[in-house]
Design an enzyme around this catalytic site. Structure first.
Site, PDB file in Angstrom:
ATOM      1  N   ASP A  32       0.829  -1.123  -0.149  1.00 17.60           N
ATOM      2  CA  ASP A  32      -0.047  -0.191  -0.025  1.00 17.60           C
ATOM      3  C   ASP A  32       0.988   1.280   0.086  1.00 17.60           C
ATOM      4  OD1 ASP A  32      -3.154   0.465   1.020  1.00 17.60           O
ATOM      5  OD2 ASP A  32      -1.704   2.271   1.224  1.00 17.60           O
ATOM      6  N   ILE A  33       0.311   2.321  -0.643  1.00 24.58           N
ATOM      7  CA  ILE A  33       1.285   3.558  -0.840  1.00 24.58           C
ATOM      8  C   ILE A  33       1.371   4.306   0.388  1.00 24.58           C
ATOM      9  CG2 ILE A  33      -0.474   5.014  -1.801  1.00 24.58           C
ATOM     10  CD1 ILE A  33       1.519   5.741  -3.983  1.00 24.58           C
ATOM     11  N   ASN A  90     -13.097  -3.147   2.134  1.00 24.16           N
ATOM     12  CA  ASN A  90     -14.206  -2.136   2.089  1.00 24.16           C
ATOM     13  C   ASN A  90     -15.108  -2.033   0.961  1.00 24.16           C
ATOM     14  OD1 ASN A  90     -13.107  -0.965   4.669  1.00 24.16           O
ATOM     15  ND2 ASN A  90     -11.411  -0.091   3.638  1.00 24.16           N
ATOM     16  N   GLN A  97     -14.791   2.782   0.980  1.00 26.17           N
ATOM     17  CA  GLN A  97     -13.757   2.204  -0.299  1.00 26.17           C
ATOM     18  C   GLN A  97     -13.446   3.285  -1.115  1.00 26.17           C
ATOM     19  OE1 GLN A  97     -15.877  -0.619  -2.657  1.00 26.17           O
ATOM     20  NE2 GLN A  97     -14.054  -0.990  -3.803  1.00 26.17           N
ATOM     21  N   SER A  98     -12.353   3.426  -1.317  1.00 26.39           N
ATOM     22  CA  SER A  98     -11.688   4.747  -2.186  1.00 26.39           C
ATOM     23  C   SER A  98     -11.354   4.136  -3.326  1.00 26.39           C
ATOM     24  CB  SER A  98     -10.614   5.278  -1.440  1.00 26.39           C
ATOM     25  OG  SER A  98      -9.538   4.594  -1.243  1.00 26.39           O
ATOM     26  N   HIS A 103     -10.247  -5.146  -3.357  1.00 25.51           N
ATOM     27  CA  HIS A 103      -8.935  -5.520  -2.907  1.00 25.51           C
ATOM     28  C   HIS A 103      -8.965  -5.801  -1.542  1.00 25.51           C
ATOM     29  CE1 HIS A 103      -9.973  -1.161  -2.480  1.00 25.51           C
ATOM     30  NE2 HIS A 103      -9.267  -1.265  -1.336  1.00 25.51           N
ATOM     31  N   HIS A 105      -6.901  -5.806   2.204  1.00 30.40           N
ATOM     32  CA  HIS A 105      -5.885  -5.190   2.902  1.00 30.40           C
ATOM     33  C   HIS A 105      -5.237  -6.297   3.697  1.00 30.40           C
ATOM     34  CE1 HIS A 105      -6.612  -0.858   1.982  1.00 30.40           C
ATOM     35  NE2 HIS A 105      -8.132  -1.414   2.006  1.00 30.40           N
TER      36      HIS A 105
HETATM   37  P1  5GP Z   1      -9.911   1.294   0.266  1.00 30.29           P
HETATM   38  O1  5GP Z   1      -9.990   2.628   0.953  1.00 30.29           O
HETATM   39  O2  5GP Z   1     -10.409   1.362  -1.068  1.00 30.29           O
HETATM   40  O3  5GP Z   1     -10.311   0.194   1.116  1.00 30.29           O
HETATM   41  O4  5GP Z   1      -8.330   1.306   0.098  1.00 30.29           O
HETATM   42  C1  5GP Z   1      -7.433   1.597  -0.985  1.00 30.29           C
HETATM   43  C2  5GP Z   1      -6.124   1.493  -0.648  1.00 30.29           C
HETATM   44  O5  5GP Z   1      -5.317   1.888  -1.747  1.00 30.29           O
HETATM   45  C3  5GP Z   1      -5.745   2.842   0.493  1.00 30.29           C
HETATM   46  O6  5GP Z   1      -4.971   2.028   1.533  1.00 30.29           O
HETATM   47  C4  5GP Z   1      -4.408   3.572  -0.353  1.00 30.29           C
HETATM   48  O7  5GP Z   1      -3.663   4.135   0.464  1.00 30.29           O
HETATM   49  C5  5GP Z   1      -4.225   2.431  -1.537  1.00 30.29           C
HETATM   50  N1  5GP Z   1      -3.814   3.317  -2.782  1.00 30.29           N
HETATM   51  C6  5GP Z   1      -4.312   4.283  -3.290  1.00 30.29           C
HETATM   52  N2  5GP Z   1      -3.746   4.602  -4.343  1.00 30.29           N
HETATM   53  C7  5GP Z   1      -2.621   3.957  -4.565  1.00 30.29           C
HETATM   54  C8  5GP Z   1      -1.515   3.673  -5.503  1.00 30.29           C
HETATM   55  O8  5GP Z   1      -1.378   4.405  -6.434  1.00 30.29           O
HETATM   56  N3  5GP Z   1      -0.469   2.676  -5.235  1.00 30.29           N
HETATM   57  C9  5GP Z   1      -0.826   1.990  -3.912  1.00 30.29           C
HETATM   58  N4  5GP Z   1       0.227   0.895  -3.912  1.00 30.29           N
HETATM   59  N5  5GP Z   1      -1.624   2.070  -3.259  1.00 30.29           N
HETATM   60  C10 5GP Z   1      -2.699   2.993  -3.437  1.00 30.29           C
END
Ligand code: 5GP
Length: 118
Positions: A32-33, A90, A97-98, A103, A105
């Site tokens: 994760d970034i 999420n 969920q972003s 995915h 985690h």
């Molecule tokens: P969500 O909030 O959708 O469950 O998690 C999305 C995750 O993707 C977040 O933890 C965020 O830090 C990660 N993320 C977003 N953009 C990137 C990216 O460009 N590269 C990587 N490796 N992770 C990303």
């Protein structure tokens, strides 16, 4: 509707880089970034699924099995089976969920505490 321009679709197409941990025909695992634990790795299926609900309800059985086997192989590679890890996925607005590509985690590397919800 699946958005082909989402960031994980772009990672799968090789348009933007990632720090890869593991890859199979069914899944890709990468760091994760913005890590929220000492170990924070994302595992994504190679198919176009918006979320956990979409994947679980519509993906073919071999894709589902291949994905979860890749999650297990990733935790083994990361060396976190002992002392443990947490899996989170999420789905949707309330879960924040972003990225609209399914995915999971993998969080590990410290005691993660008792609270699943802040
Ligand atoms: P969500 O909030 O959708 O469950 O998690 C999305 C995750 O993707 C977040 O933890 C965020 O830090 C990660 N993320 C977003 N953009 C990137 C990216 O460009 N590269 C990587 N490796 N992770 C990303």
């Amino acid at each position: 509707m699946y958005d082909q321009a989402n960031i994980f679709a772009r990672i799968l197409r090789g348009e933007i880089p990632c720090k890869r941990v593991y890859e199979t025909d069914h899944a890709l695992a990468f760091h994760d970034i913005q890590p929220q634990a000492p170990v924070h790795v994302l595992v994504i299926p190679k198919g176009a699924y918006v979320s956990a609900q979409d994947f679980s309800a519509t993906a073919p059985a071999d894709a589902i099995a291949g994905f979860w086997r890749a999650v297990a192989e990733t935790t083994a590679l990361l060396g976190v089976i002992e002392p443990g890890f947490r899996l989170i996925s999420n789905h949707g607005r309330d879960a924040l969920q972003s990225v609209p590509h399914f995915h999971v985690h993998i969080l590990a590397g410290k005691s993660l505490g008792v609270h699943l919800v802040p």
